[in-house]
Design a protein around this motif. Sequence first.
Motif, PDB file in Angstrom:
ATOM      1  N   PRO A 267       0.275  -1.117   0.200  1.00  0.00           N
ATOM      2  CA  PRO A 267       0.522  -0.135  -0.165  1.00  0.00           C
ATOM      3  C   PRO A 267       0.587   1.510  -0.089  1.00  0.00           C
ATOM      4  O   PRO A 267       0.786   2.110  -0.651  1.00  0.00           O
ATOM      5  CB  PRO A 267      -0.820   0.046   1.769  1.00  0.00           C
ATOM      6  CG  PRO A 267      -0.562  -0.958   1.195  1.00  0.00           C
ATOM      7  CD  PRO A 267       0.131  -2.397   0.881  1.00  0.00           C
ATOM      8  N   ALA A 268       2.289   1.360   0.723  1.00  0.00           N
ATOM      9  CA  ALA A 268       2.590   2.322   0.495  1.00  0.00           C
ATOM     10  C   ALA A 268       3.714   2.955   0.042  1.00  0.00           C
ATOM     11  O   ALA A 268       3.170   4.128  -1.373  1.00  0.00           O
ATOM     12  CB  ALA A 268       3.959   2.107   1.489  1.00  0.00           C
ATOM     13  N   GLU A 269       3.946   1.804  -1.187  1.00  0.00           N
ATOM     14  CA  GLU A 269       4.156   1.963  -2.563  1.00  0.00           C
ATOM     15  C   GLU A 269       3.634   2.205  -3.588  1.00  0.00           C
ATOM     16  O   GLU A 269       3.783   3.293  -4.287  1.00  0.00           O
ATOM     17  CB  GLU A 269       5.380   0.491  -3.038  1.00  0.00           C
ATOM     18  CG  GLU A 269       6.460   0.085  -2.054  1.00  0.00           C
ATOM     19  CD  GLU A 269       6.668  -1.006  -2.806  1.00  0.00           C
ATOM     20  OE1 GLU A 269       8.128  -1.860  -2.744  1.00  0.00           O
ATOM     21  OE2 GLU A 269       6.233  -2.288  -2.957  1.00  0.00           O
ATOM     22  N   GLY A 270       2.585   1.390  -3.367  1.00  0.00           N
ATOM     23  CA  GLY A 270       1.406   2.073  -4.109  1.00  0.00           C
ATOM     24  C   GLY A 270       0.725   3.390  -4.062  1.00  0.00           C
ATOM     25  O   GLY A 270       0.342   4.090  -4.987  1.00  0.00           O
ATOM     26  N   ALA A 271       0.612   4.135  -2.797  1.00  0.00           N
ATOM     27  CA  ALA A 271       0.540   5.259  -2.907  1.00  0.00           C
ATOM     28  C   ALA A 271       1.295   6.388  -3.013  1.00  0.00           C
ATOM     29  O   ALA A 271       0.739   7.768  -2.982  1.00  0.00           O
ATOM     30  CB  ALA A 271       0.239   5.266  -1.239  1.00  0.00           C
ATOM     31  N   SER A 272       3.020   5.989  -3.773  1.00  0.00           N
ATOM     32  CA  SER A 272       3.495   6.738  -3.859  1.00  0.00           C
ATOM     33  C   SER A 272       3.263   8.188  -5.259  1.00  0.00           C
ATOM     34  O   SER A 272       3.578   9.365  -5.039  1.00  0.00           O
ATOM     35  CB  SER A 272       5.206   5.980  -4.278  1.00  0.00           C
ATOM     36  OG  SER A 272       4.959   5.579  -5.289  1.00  0.00           O
ATOM     37  N   ILE A 273       2.586   7.339  -5.980  1.00  0.00           N
ATOM     38  CA  ILE A 273       1.683   8.313  -7.314  1.00  0.00           C
ATOM     39  C   ILE A 273       1.340   8.761  -7.065  1.00  0.00           C
ATOM     40  O   ILE A 273       0.892   9.891  -7.686  1.00  0.00           O
ATOM     41  CB  ILE A 273       1.496   7.046  -8.470  1.00  0.00           C
ATOM     42  CG1 ILE A 273       1.572   7.686  -9.305  1.00  0.00           C
ATOM     43  CG2 ILE A 273       0.584   6.739  -7.759  1.00  0.00           C
ATOM     44  CD1 ILE A 273       2.486   8.591  -9.921  1.00  0.00           C
ATOM     45  N   LEU A 274       0.491   8.804  -5.888  1.00  0.00           N
ATOM     46  CA  LEU A 274      -0.875   9.478  -5.303  1.00  0.00           C
ATOM     47  C   LEU A 274       0.417  10.876  -4.749  1.00  0.00           C
ATOM     48  O   LEU A 274      -0.449  12.360  -4.947  1.00  0.00           O
ATOM     49  CB  LEU A 274      -1.737   9.244  -4.138  1.00  0.00           C
ATOM     50  CG  LEU A 274      -2.885   8.174  -4.833  1.00  0.00           C
ATOM     51  CD1 LEU A 274      -2.889   7.411  -3.861  1.00  0.00           C
ATOM     52  CD2 LEU A 274      -4.485   9.379  -5.302  1.00  0.00           C
ATOM     53  N   ILE A 275       0.656  10.169  -2.966  1.00  0.00           N
ATOM     54  CA  ILE A 275       1.455  11.209  -2.416  1.00  0.00           C
ATOM     55  C   ILE A 275       2.370  12.683  -3.336  1.00  0.00           C
ATOM     56  O   ILE A 275       2.505  13.823  -3.910  1.00  0.00           O
ATOM     57  CB  ILE A 275       2.440  11.250  -2.031  1.00  0.00           C
ATOM     58  CG1 ILE A 275       1.645  10.562  -1.273  1.00  0.00           C
ATOM     59  CG2 ILE A 275       3.254  11.807  -1.525  1.00  0.00           C
ATOM     60  CD1 ILE A 275       2.560   8.633  -0.266  1.00  0.00           C
ATOM     61  N   TYR A 276       3.303  11.822  -4.425  1.00  0.00           N
ATOM     62  CA  TYR A 276       3.930  12.211  -5.198  1.00  0.00           C
ATOM     63  C   TYR A 276       2.816  13.721  -6.372  1.00  0.00           C
ATOM     64  O   TYR A 276       3.850  14.442  -6.704  1.00  0.00           O
ATOM     65  CB  TYR A 276       4.665  11.398  -7.203  1.00  0.00           C
ATOM     66  CG  TYR A 276       5.503  12.357  -7.733  1.00  0.00           C
ATOM     67  CD1 TYR A 276       6.451  12.741  -7.598  1.00  0.00           C
ATOM     68  CD2 TYR A 276       4.982  11.891  -9.372  1.00  0.00           C
ATOM     69  CE1 TYR A 276       7.348  13.244  -8.642  1.00  0.00           C
ATOM     70  CE2 TYR A 276       5.728  12.531 -10.505  1.00  0.00           C
ATOM     71  CZ  TYR A 276       6.724  12.729  -9.785  1.00  0.00           C
ATOM     72  OH  TYR A 276       7.198  13.480 -11.077  1.00  0.00           O
ATOM     73  N   ALA A 277       1.586  12.811  -7.026  1.00  0.00           N
ATOM     74  CA  ALA A 277       0.917  13.852  -7.331  1.00  0.00           C
ATOM     75  C   ALA A 277       0.233  14.726  -7.114  1.00  0.00           C
ATOM     76  O   ALA A 277       0.181  16.010  -7.741  1.00  0.00           O
ATOM     77  CB  ALA A 277      -0.603  13.271  -8.493  1.00  0.00           C
ATOM     78  N   ALA A 278       0.343  15.195  -5.802  1.00  0.00           N
ATOM     79  CA  ALA A 278      -0.662  15.989  -4.579  1.00  0.00           C
ATOM     80  C   ALA A 278       0.787  16.893  -4.408  1.00  0.00           C
ATOM     81  O   ALA A 278       0.807  17.865  -3.937  1.00  0.00           O
ATOM     82  CB  ALA A 278      -0.355  15.044  -3.586  1.00  0.00           C
ATOM     83  N   ALA A 279       2.202  15.990  -4.066  1.00  0.00           N
ATOM     84  CA  ALA A 279       2.950  17.474  -3.821  1.00  0.00           C
ATOM     85  C   ALA A 279       4.307  17.854  -4.648  1.00  0.00           C
ATOM     86  O   ALA A 279       5.483  18.701  -4.170  1.00  0.00           O
ATOM     87  CB  ALA A 279       3.479  16.215  -2.344  1.00  0.00           C
ATOM     88  N   ALA A 280       4.975  17.023  -5.540  1.00  0.00           N
ATOM     89  CA  ALA A 280       5.658  17.273  -6.415  1.00  0.00           C
ATOM     90  C   ALA A 280       5.830  18.315  -6.764  1.00  0.00           C
ATOM     91  O   ALA A 280       4.947  18.638  -7.899  1.00  0.00           O
ATOM     92  CB  ALA A 280       6.647  16.395  -7.145  1.00  0.00           C
ATOM     93  N   THR A 281       7.173  19.084  -6.709  1.00  0.00           N
ATOM     94  CA  THR A 281       7.666  20.952  -6.879  1.00  0.00           C
ATOM     95  C   THR A 281       7.691  20.811  -8.693  1.00  0.00           C
ATOM     96  O   THR A 281       7.303  21.455  -9.410  1.00  0.00           O
ATOM     97  CB  THR A 281       8.686  21.236  -6.945  1.00  0.00           C
ATOM     98  OG1 THR A 281       8.776  21.123  -5.263  1.00  0.00           O
ATOM     99  CG2 THR A 281       9.091  22.549  -6.998  1.00  0.00           C
ATOM    100  N   GLU A 282       7.846  19.417  -9.358  1.00  0.00           N
ATOM    101  CA  GLU A 282       7.438  19.490 -10.675  1.00  0.00           C
ATOM    102  C   GLU A 282       6.663  19.595 -10.531  1.00  0.00           C
ATOM    103  O   GLU A 282       6.776  19.224 -12.539  1.00  0.00           O
ATOM    104  CB  GLU A 282       8.505  18.348 -10.870  1.00  0.00           C
ATOM    105  CG  GLU A 282       8.220  16.822 -11.216  1.00  0.00           C
ATOM    106  CD  GLU A 282       9.276  16.363  -9.417  1.00  0.00           C
ATOM    107  OE1 GLU A 282       9.554  15.818  -9.556  1.00  0.00           O
ATOM    108  OE2 GLU A 282       9.618  17.430  -8.709  1.00  0.00           O
ATOM    109  N   LEU A 283       5.354  18.889 -11.024  1.00  0.00           N
ATOM    110  CA  LEU A 283       4.089  18.871 -11.125  1.00  0.00           C
ATOM    111  C   LEU A 283       3.715  20.664 -11.080  1.00  0.00           C
ATOM    112  O   LEU A 283       1.956  20.238 -11.124  1.00  0.00           O
ATOM    113  CB  LEU A 283       3.721  17.220 -10.941  1.00  0.00           C
ATOM    114  CG  LEU A 283       3.718  16.479 -10.965  1.00  0.00           C
ATOM    115  CD1 LEU A 283       2.947  15.371 -10.665  1.00  0.00           C
ATOM    116  CD2 LEU A 283       3.827  16.523 -12.329  1.00  0.00           C
TER     117      LEU A 283
END
Length: 325
Positions: A267-283
């Motif tokens: 679940p933590a690995e799967g959530a990484s893409i959600l977290i990335y989309a929510a917070a990544a500076t490059e997005l």
Amino acid sequence: MWLLAVLLPLIRLYLCGLKVLVYQLFHRSFPLPVLPKLNGRVAIVTGGTRGMGFETARHLSSLGMHVIIAGNQREEGSVAVRKINEVANEGKAEFVFLDLTSLKSVHTFVQMFRDRGLPLHVLINNAGTMLVPERTTEDGFEFHFCLNYLGHFLLTNLLLDLLKKSGQPGRCSRIINMSSATHYAGVLDLEDLNMRICYSSHAAYSQSKLALVLFTYFLQEQLAASGSPVTVNAVDPGMVDTALYDNLWTLAKMLKQPVAKVLFRSPAEGASILIYAAAATELEGVGGCYLYNGLKTQSSDLSYDAELQAKLWKKSCELVGLQKT
């Protein structure tokens, strides 16, 4: 004919799953980059009491966010909030009841949120179900279509003006829709979204995930055209070992258990893409993407059909009682 209509979606869905497993066999899970602190920002995560939703809420809270976990299990919600707040430093989490299969509940949730006067910077439409036996919601909608897509469609639209007010140039608000590789197998019959002609839980699930991608692209076009400081992206977490698979057939569930230990993401690995989309500076300021394993990926050909996107939007507005735009 009936047998074919049931078997084809099943075969397509499992072929999609097989392709994902082969990919995951040879590719490691996407590692999250260092993310900026998000102190003072507010997020709503649907289905955040367990699985990927919980991991997403936990991580965003650790970045300093005030996270509203929206779900329909009060006891699970209390446990999730307690676990997060025990270790949270600058951020915090709280649970608010939301039943996405009830249009009334969605309206109630939004009104309660608005009454608090909070801003909204991130909306993560994560809650979902898969392969539930045929059933309809209290409003008469097919269960997958309502929980996975239509409830989120209404929730997003009712919160859209708040997301626009909370965003600003250079620091947009973000909407993230949880899709799945099964959307590649999805088809959409706008005249039979409840699948009354021939029901298949496999087709229903794929349809709901396709609808989310179509919704993502159409909404992003609208937001970009109006210059709104809000972006929307769809994400695909891969195959993750969560309760989503509880409704598999008995044989499939037995086969899944040993495979999941080796090939499924946590679940933590799967959530990484959600977290990335929510917070990544490059997005920052980037919308209209389908993100998989940290990469912008091509979604299904059907998902780019602009006419179908517009028709689904119009139909969805009619179904939930929104004025069409």
